[in-house]
Design an enzyme around this catalytic site. Structure first.
Site, short mmCIF file in Angstrom:
data_model
loop_
_atom_site.label_atom_id
_atom_site.label_comp_id
_atom_site.label_asym_id
_atom_site.label_seq_id
_atom_site.Cartn_x
_atom_site.Cartn_y
_atom_site.Cartn_z
CG ASP A 56 -2.08 -0.99 1.50
OD1 ASP A 56 -2.69 -1.96 0.20
OD2 ASP A 56 -2.49 -0.97 2.22
CE1 TYR A 66 4.41 -7.35 2.94
CE2 TYR A 66 3.40 -9.24 3.18
CZ TYR A 66 3.74 -7.86 2.84
OH TYR A 66 3.29 -7.84 0.83
#
Lengths: 279, 279
Positions: free
Chosen positions: B60, B124
């Site tokens: 994002d 992540y």
């Protein structure tokens, strides 16, 4: 009756890339100094006399500070009490918010205290990135925050030997750049610390396999000459690249002439951080 | 005779703050995607068919990548040989130079290879900064690169307990944000790793005394749902703040409804880094 001004010592941090250096410049320049932003923020305190920051340690365009310091006097309107230290930190930071400049601490000091002249020593860190064969191998998160000298790996033991030559009291004429202050300043300085140690990069523990190595050079002295740290680093890197030997560093010191410094050897500003000012 | 296209797998890095995310957007937007810049750089290779990057892992606005990946096909003019991997890395980086985007590696792969579908897992990292009582205490060098949740220190053991509840195969409906793909995607995911460990900040070994603590949350899964990592981090931070208990995390999983997620608990994008895509 007008109350006397209150003097504060403040410690502050900045990401130097977008400033012309720490010192104030005329406001009509495209790029101005960190001091311009500090003084602009301080005007929001509504002092009855404009607030001037007396910066302890000059840093050039593109040089960063983990911690620089300054003193300032604040004279408030009659009847208004002096700011306490937390108020001062909070409101300066509030007005500095869009800038990568932060007040870290503030202390009330006596009116004889001077941020520059009361300092006992300054410590600088220079960050080197070894193992890059090309500019594009510098991690994007390290842009403007280190120097990756050409040639990949450096001979660190030779650099450490050479750093020993810079320790102690010497005439550092060869290791200063000339500026308007040169004729009025003694070239004698005492380097109290000159270390070269492995360091880490931003999140570099997640990409160790790429063969990048971060190293830090650390220098401490009561004060430094103009661009002395960047010239010392540049000379040490030239030793690491095999262009100079530790013996050459001794010879450069003995020549006592800034024109004897190897051309284009000065380290760029991006890797330099003022770490601390000691009182 | 036209030679067949050559397929490459590339690994790339970006500082996500100035992009709308990794995915391509229409070029007339004020802020565009990382993919726009990759494809613009690739046009300089003068392919006979425009080059499209097939990104493995969506990120994002404001999310960073230590390493994302994509595949692309390059069809050159008749008689021109395929680029070798070094040429490809070098020339893409040359044209990307002003941007905080870097090609790290390139590999020739078979034409059946797909960067997204061939990936075995994604990892992540989420960076938390503890010990700040106010936004202004975030070091200037960490701006946009971490999250300092309100409340200063967090109860890490409780967060570690809660993270255990997220491990393994679950219906993560509560932990996804809704988007156009929601109706077509199974909410079942298998979290292979969910660790919370101390970390370090940029040059933080030089200011340990300031009481700032960096922590990293690490998550690995074959794939993640839309905003799943940021929602999991937000819920774990709420546990660290005492607003939720590990028991609540279990209950949120059992509810299987994204509307049950605590309002405003999602972690901001600034602390999130795609660390790696595994093949």
């Amino acid at each position: 009756m007008v109350s006397p001004p209150t003097r504060y010592l403040v410690f502050f941090q900045y990401f130097g890339t977008k400033y012309s250096g720490v010192m104030e410049t005329s406001n009509d320049q495209a790029v101005v100094g960190v001091q311009n932003y500090l003084e602009k923020a301080a005007q929001n305190l509504k002092p009855i006399v404009p607030i001037k920051f007396h910066i302890s340690s000059r840093t050039d365009t593109g040089v960063h500070a983990l911690c620089n310091s300054a003193h300032l006097d604040i004279q408030r309107a009659p009847g208004k009490p002096a700011f306490n230290e937390k108020q001062l930190i909070y409101s300066l930071n509030y007005h500095l918010k869009p800038e990568p400049i932060r007040i870290l601490n503030a202390y009330r000091v006596t009116n004889s205290f001077h941020a520059r002249f009361s300092a006992l020593s300054r410590t600088y860190i220079y960050r080197l990135l070894m193992g890059c064969t090309h500019y594009s191998e510098i991690p994007v998160f390290e842009k403007d925050l280190c120097w990756a000298p050409a040639g990949g790996y450096l001979n660190v033991p030779a650099m450490q030997d050479a750093a020993q030559c810079l320790l102690g009291t010497h005439d550092f004429s060869t290791f200063r750049s000339l500026n308007s202050e040169t004729p009025f300043q003694s070239p004698i300085r005492t380097v109290l610390q000159a270390d070269i140690r492995p360091s880490s990069g931003f999140l570099s523990h997640h990409y160790e396999h790429r063969g990048l190595e971060f190293w830090e050079l650390k220098f401490r002295s009561r004060s430094f000459l103009y661009r002395q740290v960047r010239r010392m680093v540049g000379a040490l890197v030239a030793v690491g690249q095999g262009k100079l030997t530790p013996r050459h560093i001794k010879e450069l010191l003995e020549i006592k002439d800034s024109r004897a410094f190897p051309p284009n050897a000065m380290a760029p500003p991006s890797g330099l951080f003022l770490k601390s000012v000691e009182y």
